[in-house]
Design an enzyme around this catalytic site. Structure first.
Site, PDB file in Angstrom:
ATOM      1  N   TYR A 142       0.838  -1.207   0.000  1.00 40.56           N
ATOM      2  CA  TYR A 142       0.000   0.000   0.000  1.00 40.56           C
ATOM      3  C   TYR A 142       0.870   1.253   0.000  1.00 40.56           C
ATOM      4  O   TYR A 142       0.643   2.182  -0.788  1.00 40.56           O
ATOM      5  CB  TYR A 142      -0.911  -0.035   1.236  1.00 40.56           C
ATOM      6  CG  TYR A 142      -1.919   1.087   1.320  1.00 40.56           C
ATOM      7  CD1 TYR A 142      -3.144   0.993   0.666  1.00 40.56           C
ATOM      8  CD2 TYR A 142      -1.660   2.233   2.067  1.00 40.56           C
ATOM      9  CE1 TYR A 142      -4.082   2.017   0.753  1.00 40.56           C
ATOM     10  CE2 TYR A 142      -2.584   3.259   2.152  1.00 40.56           C
ATOM     11  CZ  TYR A 142      -3.797   3.140   1.495  1.00 40.56           C
ATOM     12  OH  TYR A 142      -4.712   4.163   1.585  1.00 40.56           O
TER      13      TYR A 142
HETATM   14  N1  LIG Z   1      -9.839   5.372   4.974  1.00 36.37           N
HETATM   15  C1  LIG Z   1      -8.650   5.941   5.136  1.00 36.37           C
HETATM   16  O1  LIG Z   1      -8.206   6.198   6.261  1.00 36.37           O
HETATM   17  C2  LIG Z   1      -7.806   6.290   3.949  1.00 36.37           C
HETATM   18  C3  LIG Z   1      -6.581   6.921   4.204  1.00 36.37           C
HETATM   19  C4  LIG Z   1      -5.764   7.257   3.137  1.00 36.37           C
HETATM   20  C5  LIG Z   1      -6.175   6.990   1.849  1.00 36.37           C
HETATM   21  N2  LIG Z   1      -7.368   6.372   1.627  1.00 36.37           N
HETATM   22  C6  LIG Z   1      -7.726   6.088   0.239  1.00 36.37           C
HETATM   23  O2  LIG Z   1      -9.014   6.599  -0.045  1.00 36.37           O
HETATM   24  C7  LIG Z   1      -9.628   5.798  -1.048  1.00 36.37           C
HETATM   25  C8  LIG Z   1     -10.997   5.357  -0.553  1.00 36.37           C
HETATM   26  O3  LIG Z   1     -10.835   4.633   0.651  1.00 36.37           O
HETATM   27  P1  LIG Z   1     -12.042   4.296   1.628  1.00 36.37           P
HETATM   28  O4  LIG Z   1     -11.503   4.377   3.001  1.00 36.37           O
HETATM   29  O5  LIG Z   1     -13.244   5.068   1.247  1.00 36.37           O
HETATM   30  O6  LIG Z   1     -12.216   2.737   1.275  1.00 36.37           O
HETATM   31  P2  LIG Z   1     -13.469   1.776   1.385  1.00 36.37           P
HETATM   32  O7  LIG Z   1     -14.511   2.327   2.296  1.00 36.37           O
HETATM   33  O8  LIG Z   1     -12.884   0.434   1.679  1.00 36.37           O
HETATM   34  O9  LIG Z   1     -14.061   1.804  -0.119  1.00 36.37           O
HETATM   35  C9  LIG Z   1     -13.259   1.330  -1.161  1.00 36.37           C
HETATM   36  C10 LIG Z   1     -13.948   1.586  -2.479  1.00 36.37           C
HETATM   37  O10 LIG Z   1     -13.105   1.073  -3.514  1.00 36.37           O
HETATM   38  C11 LIG Z   1     -13.861   0.163  -4.288  1.00 36.37           C
HETATM   39  N3  LIG Z   1     -13.032  -0.927  -4.794  1.00 36.37           N
HETATM   40  C12 LIG Z   1     -12.128  -1.662  -4.128  1.00 36.37           C
HETATM   41  N4  LIG Z   1     -11.602  -2.602  -4.920  1.00 36.37           N
HETATM   42  C13 LIG Z   1     -12.189  -2.460  -6.134  1.00 36.37           C
HETATM   43  C14 LIG Z   1     -12.080  -3.145  -7.368  1.00 36.37           C
HETATM   44  N5  LIG Z   1     -11.272  -4.195  -7.536  1.00 36.37           N
HETATM   45  N6  LIG Z   1     -12.841  -2.721  -8.398  1.00 36.37           N
HETATM   46  C15 LIG Z   1     -13.697  -1.683  -8.251  1.00 36.37           C
HETATM   47  N7  LIG Z   1     -13.852  -1.010  -7.112  1.00 36.37           N
HETATM   48  C16 LIG Z   1     -13.104  -1.391  -6.059  1.00 36.37           C
HETATM   49  C17 LIG Z   1     -14.917  -0.391  -3.347  1.00 36.37           C
HETATM   50  O11 LIG Z   1     -15.972  -0.938  -4.102  1.00 36.37           O
HETATM   51  P3  LIG Z   1     -16.906  -2.156  -3.522  1.00 36.37           P
HETATM   52  O12 LIG Z   1     -18.040  -1.489  -2.788  1.00 36.37           O
HETATM   53  O13 LIG Z   1     -17.318  -2.888  -4.743  1.00 36.37           O
HETATM   54  O14 LIG Z   1     -16.048  -2.986  -2.629  1.00 36.37           O
HETATM   55  C18 LIG Z   1     -15.283   0.879  -2.586  1.00 36.37           C
HETATM   56  O15 LIG Z   1     -16.181   1.663  -3.335  1.00 36.37           O
HETATM   57  C19 LIG Z   1      -8.670   4.631  -1.313  1.00 36.37           C
HETATM   58  O16 LIG Z   1      -7.859   4.910  -2.431  1.00 36.37           O
HETATM   59  C20 LIG Z   1      -7.830   4.613  -0.064  1.00 36.37           C
HETATM   60  O17 LIG Z   1      -6.568   4.026  -0.280  1.00 36.37           O
HETATM   61  C21 LIG Z   1      -8.192   6.010   2.646  1.00 36.37           C
END
Ligand SMILES: NC(=O)c1ccc[n+]([C@@H]2O[C@H](COP(=O)([O-])OP(=O)(O)OC[C@H]3O[C@@H](n4cnc5c(N)ncnc54)[C@H](OP(=O)(O)O)[C@@H]3O)[C@@H](O)[C@H]2O)c1
Length: 251
Positions: free
Chosen positions: A156
């Protein structure tokens, strides 16, 4: 609404808009008037219905970010459907946690595929279209792991570090053509991605103690930054990595 932030008449393509940060960003862009294309792998129409309830057009293009053929077809499909694409938000991401010596090749490949290769392919496809149209906005969702190594997240951190560099590399090539390529850098946000951390009382407390804002972020915290970077208000913002982290990186 200040006209500079008005997104009416623009189409935004967003990955991972089904939940978490991506869904909040899509809703924010829709609230500012943008039509939305959700690149998603599931049949779930609940996010689409929420966007449509705001009075904008919202369509789904089925795309699993692990399937390179689907990723390559996604932007052309969105353009065919909507006529043009003005905004791309690369938000979909996955996390795999394990000590480095135990980290599997499969986990490494999956994370690099979704968090980096799909981002690159979608940027390239959207960039070709935006260069022809002489303008556009690309927003990549990076991470504090773009700057920090994290713990037990080697793939990651590697992918997110590269997303930061890719954002700057593309900005260097495309800014003079009116394409703004920027990134948003989330801190610790309470989404499903962080369930393991939130449920670990020690890690959860340690993280909270280090956040100057005194709370974990939530998906709604990203609407403002995303609307700004997608709008004319950001026309002279290029290759920037905008932290939305409650002050974490400054600590
Ligand atoms: N949460 C944090 O603290 C944090 C911190 C830094 C960066 N980020 C970044 O922010 C972004 C969003 O994170 P989040 O926390 O909102 O994550 P999340 O709640 O786990 O949601 C992830 C999203 O990505 C989609 N996804 C994952 N794998 C996929 C695939 N193979 N094909 C299509 N869609 C896919 C999921 O779709 P499904 O519903 O189909 O699973 C979901 O809509 C990510 O890039 C993450 O790395 C998050």
């Amino acid at each position: 609404m200040n006209q500079a932030f008005n997104l009416q008449g623009k189409t935004a393509v967003i990955t991972g808009g089904t939940r978490g940060i991506g869904k909040a960003i899509a809703l924010g862009l829709a609230e500012s008037g943008a039509d939305i294309v959700l690149l998603q792998r599931s049949d779930d129409t609940s996010a689409q219905e929420q966007m449509r309830a705001l009075g904008v057009r919202c369509e789904i293009v089925r795309c699993d970010m692990e399937n390179l053929d689907e990723v390559k077809q996604a932007i052309p499909k969105a353009i065919e459907m909507m006529g043009s694409v003005e905004i791309l938000v690369n938000n979909a991401g996955i996390q795999r946690r394990a000590p480095a010596v135990e980290f599997t090749e499969q986990d490494w490949d999956d994370v690099i595929k979704v968090n980096l290769k799909a981002v690159w392919v979608l940027c390239q496809q959207a960039g070709r279209h935006m260069l022809e149209k002489k303008g556009g906005k690309i927003i990549n969702i990076a991470s504090i792991a773009t700057f920090q190594g994290g713990l037990y997240v080697p793939a990651y951190a590697s992918a997110k570090g590269a997303v930061g560099q890719l954002t700057k590399a593309l900005a260097n090539e495309w800014s003079s053509a009116g394409i703004n390529v920027n990134a948003i850098v989330p801190g610790y946000i309470a989404t499903e991605m962080n369930t393991a951390l939130i449920e670990d009382p020690v890690r959860s407390r340690q993280i909270l103690e280090r956040i100057p804002a005194g709370r974990w972020g939530n998906p709604e915290d990203f609407k403002g930054a995303a609307i700004f970077l997608a709008s004319d208000a950001a026309n002279y913002v290029n290759g920037h990595l905008l932290a939305v982290d409650g002050g974490w990186l400054g600590r």
